[in-house]
Design a protein around this motif. Structure first.
Motif, PDB file in Angstrom:
ATOM      1  N   ARG A 284      55.926  65.420 -30.750  1.00  0.00           N
ATOM      2  CA  ARG A 284      57.359  65.979 -31.089  1.00  0.00           C
ATOM      3  C   ARG A 284      58.129  64.757 -31.468  1.00  0.00           C
ATOM      4  N   HIS A 285      58.022  63.425 -30.660  1.00  0.00           N
ATOM      5  CA  HIS A 285      58.854  62.150 -30.983  1.00  0.00           C
ATOM      6  C   HIS A 285      58.085  61.218 -32.029  1.00  0.00           C
ATOM      7  N   GLY A 286      57.119  61.756 -32.601  1.00  0.00           N
ATOM      8  CA  GLY A 286      56.491  60.817 -33.799  1.00  0.00           C
ATOM      9  C   GLY A 286      55.454  59.861 -33.028  1.00  0.00           C
ATOM     10  N   ILE A 287      55.156  60.222 -31.836  1.00  0.00           N
ATOM     11  CA  ILE A 287      54.329  58.983 -31.071  1.00  0.00           C
ATOM     12  C   ILE A 287      52.916  59.525 -31.058  1.00  0.00           C
ATOM     13  N   ALA A 288      51.912  58.477 -31.359  1.00  0.00           N
ATOM     14  CA  ALA A 288      50.270  58.868 -30.885  1.00  0.00           C
ATOM     15  C   ALA A 288      50.234  57.900 -29.531  1.00  0.00           C
ATOM     16  N   HIS A 289      49.350  58.428 -28.657  1.00  0.00           N
ATOM     17  CA  HIS A 289      49.116  57.499 -27.648  1.00  0.00           C
ATOM     18  C   HIS A 289      48.276  56.372 -27.989  1.00  0.00           C
TER      19      HIS A 289
END
Length: 213
Positions: free
Chosen positions: A133-138
């Motif tokens: 949702r925050h545009g972050i990929a691990h």
């Protein structure tokens, strides 16, 4: 290697947790907290000597850390405490999570029931939903980076990939410093080298592989 000095005048070395090609991970004491709590410090030794490449890597790190900070605090995600840069050395500090990694549970080699696997998928995918949702990929997802909290019993996601940009990730190399020898984490990374995949696909692939395992 023993870190004898306080990093940033605050973090004191306890022991080495792991060592990789350009990364060392330490367990440390945070003297900046009243309880002098434990923390995990990831030490990145940037693989660059010329100023242009070093600046490029520093900019990527700064962008990645900024994104993670904007995500805020969540129960299922280890809290970021601090970042420290000293020359070509970059330190990323997060909360120490008491518990054991999911790899420990998988090492028992006892087949899980269908209900247990479904429960894992619901929990892990709900964590991915938070960061996405925050545009972050691990970008660094494998069983060692999912910690089962010792007291609360829920999974906590740790150790995000830092160097990778937030665009389409590149497949990770199949070796870890030894030619022809796959790294333990490579099984959780898509290996289709000549095919692009979307930003979040690698994390979903990793969760799927853990479920299969």
């Amino acid at each position: 290697m023993v870190v004898k000095r306080l990093i940033d005048g605050r973090f004191q070395f306890i022991r080495v947790v792991s060592t990789k090609a350009y990364t060392k991970t330490y367990l440390m004491t945070d003297h900046g907290s009243l309880a002098k709590s434990k923390c995990i410090v990831k030490h990145l030794q940037l693989p660059a000597h010329n100023t242009i490449t070093l600046k490029f890597l520093n900019d990527l790190l700064a962008k990645r850390v900024s994104l993670l900070k904007r995500m805020g605090d969540h129960e299922a995600i280890a809290r970021n405490l601090s970042t420290v840069q000293e020359g070509q050395d970059f330190y990323w500090v997060r909360d120490y999570v008491p518990g054991h990694s999911l790899l420990t549970e998988l090492a028992e080699q006892k087949p899980k029931t269908e209900a247990e696997v479904q429960s894992f998928l619901r929990e892990s995918l709900s964590i991915l939903a938070i960061i996405q949702r925050h545009g972050i990929a691990h970008q660094n997802l494998h069983p060692n980076n999912l910690i089962r909290h010792r007291d609360r019993g829920h999974l906590i996601l740790v150790d995000f990939g830092l160097i990778q940009d937030t665009g389409t990730p590149e497949p990770a190399p199949t070796t870890n410093g030894n030619s022809g020898v796959p790294s333990a984490e490579s099984a959780y990374v898509p290996q289709a080298r000549h095919r692009q995949y979307t930003r979040f696909a690698a994390d979903h692939f990793a969760i799927g592989m853990i479920a299969v395992q």
